[in-house]
Write an enzyme that holds these catalytic residues in place. Structure first.
Site, PDB file in Angstrom:
ATOM      1  N   ASP A 100      -6.898  18.618   4.364  1.00 17.27           N
ATOM      2  CA  ASP A 100      -6.423  17.312   3.918  1.00 17.27           C
ATOM      3  C   ASP A 100      -4.937  17.334   3.626  1.00 17.27           C
ATOM      4  O   ASP A 100      -4.479  18.089   2.774  1.00 17.27           O
ATOM      5  CB  ASP A 100      -7.204  16.901   2.669  1.00 17.27           C
ATOM      6  N   ASP A 144      -1.112   9.678   7.312  1.00 19.76           N
ATOM      7  CA  ASP A 144      -2.227  10.280   6.580  1.00 19.76           C
ATOM      8  C   ASP A 144      -3.409  10.569   7.496  1.00 19.76           C
ATOM      9  O   ASP A 144      -3.982   9.662   8.088  1.00 19.76           O
ATOM     10  CB  ASP A 144      -2.672   9.345   5.464  1.00 19.76           C
TER      11      ASP A 144
END
Length: 404
Positions: free
Chosen positions: A276, A98
């Protein structure tokens, strides 16, 4: 030439995945990169794959609040995972990768096995993500092995004693900006990230992360994560860079200033937002979304939460143009639709055409007015340059692909 190490993403399933990217104006000559490969797997979530547009909005609200956010188990049709070693000899843990969060933790499933390199700092950690995902426990430092060329000493890790569901994975490998670690550990200090330690321990010569995705619907359906540089073989043009935005809260993340046009019509004036990997779709402020829906003639599909168009409307669809740092990136009509082979994975019907542009549920002016999520990232290579506080984009062989 900057030496670099890479993580090769090999997908076991033809599905969707996530990471990050960004853009700029000054071209940088392509450089070769040496790579070290780490195999990844794609995990299909066993729950929560319906109406992921709503899950995206919950994540965006967390980002707008200025808190840490990570891949949300309800927010992904599939997740990239890697087996990361901790300790010496190493025990391997399957972690979600992530770029939207920065703290690394384990223990969600596989029990932490202490070795001679394990050290209990005496601190506690607590990290919360969008839509109720959380982990709490104890902080340790330990040896972390990404692959034989990427071995980090004394890396801070959290060992979870309590956590919410991560669909069979063991935790999160945080690859975001270090500022997001402030307040996660009980001593209140900033925590050096995996990227920070790779750089300070001279394992890589630049604190740079390169990210490549192939569309899940392509024959390739793979990707690559490069530490210390980027993989010039994956791009078809030069990397163009743009500085991190100064506008809060986008400035806390991999945030950039960007404008968006649909065809020749502006739908979002230059404003701040983020790139993102934990957000599936391309989300834009409500006023921009309303303009896009009106221009395309799309209707909202209640089952998926996405805009839907007819085949005739698809044939009339114009490109979207994302301009940042003086460089414009074209998202073609095919790039604006969800892969039809994956319609049922999001609760849709097999032959429907769904658009991947969704609403943030907030008007422009929030300081975070767009999120370039996975559906944008699969069309462009992205570079996250901590050393120079900038992000970069480049075209790939999939920028103009017709795979969806």
């Amino acid at each position: 030439m900057v030496p670099s190490r890479s993580l090769l993403y090999i997908l076991a399933l033809p599905a969707i995945a996530f990471l990050s990217l960004s853009a700029s104006a000054l071209p940088h000559p392509r450089t070769a990169s040496s790579t070290a490969a780490l195999k990844l797997a794609v995990r299909i979530n066993s729950y929560g794959t319906k109406n992921i547009a709503a899950a995206d909005r919950a994540r965006i609200q967390a980002l707008q609040a200025g808190g840490s956010s990570s891949i949300d188990a309800t927010n992904a049709v599939a997740m990239y995972t890697a087996d990361i070693g901790v300790g010496s000899p190493a025990t391997y843990y399957t972690l979600v990768l992530d770029t939207g969060s920065s703290f690394t933790w384990i223990g969600a499933n596989e029990t932490y096995k202490q070795t001679t390199t394990s050290h209990d700092t005496g601190n506690q950690f607590s990290v919360t993500y969008g839509d109720g995902i959380y982990a709490t426990g104890e902080e340790y430092t330990d040896t972390v092995t990404l692959n034989p060329d990427l071995i980090i000493s004394d890396q801070s890790i959290g060992v979870a004693s309590s956590h919410s569901y991560l669909d069979g994975t063991d935790g999160v490998l945080g690859l975001g900006p270090v500022d997001l670690t402030v307040g996660i550990v009980s001593n209140g200090n900033e925590v050096a990230t995996v990227m920070d330690n790779l750089y300070t321990q001279k394992i890589i010569s630049s604190e740079v992360l390169g990210v490549f995705f192939a569309p899940a619907s392509s024959d390739d359906s793979g990707g690559e994560l490069t530490f210390g540089g980027y993989d010039a073989s994956k791009i078809t043009g030069d990397i163009s860079y743009v500085p991190i935005t100064s506008i809060y809260p986008a400035s806390m993340y991999w945030g950039i200033d960007q404008s968006i046009s649909y065809g020749s019509t502006s739908i979002l004036a230059e404003t701040a937002g983020v790139v993102d990997t934990g957000t599936t779709f391309i989300s834009i402020a409500t006023d921009a979304f309303d303009k896009y829906q009106s221009a395309t003639g799309a209707t909202l599909d209640e089952s998926t939460g996405l805009l839907q168009i007819s085949p005739d409307q698809y044939n009339q669809l114009s490109s979207l143009y994302f301009t940042t740092g003086g460089v414009t990136y074209e998202l073609t009509p095919n790039g604006q639709i969800w892969p039809r082979s994956l319609n049922t994975a999001i609760g849709g019907t097999t032959d429907a055409i769904y658009l991947v542009i969704s609403s943030t549920d907030t008007p422009s002016g929030s300081g975070l007015d767009f999120v370039n999520g996975y559906c944008f990232l699969e069309r462009f290579y992205s570079v996250y340059d901590t050393t120079n506080s900038r992000v970069g984009f480049a075209t790939t062989e999939y920028t103009y692909a017709m795979t969806n």
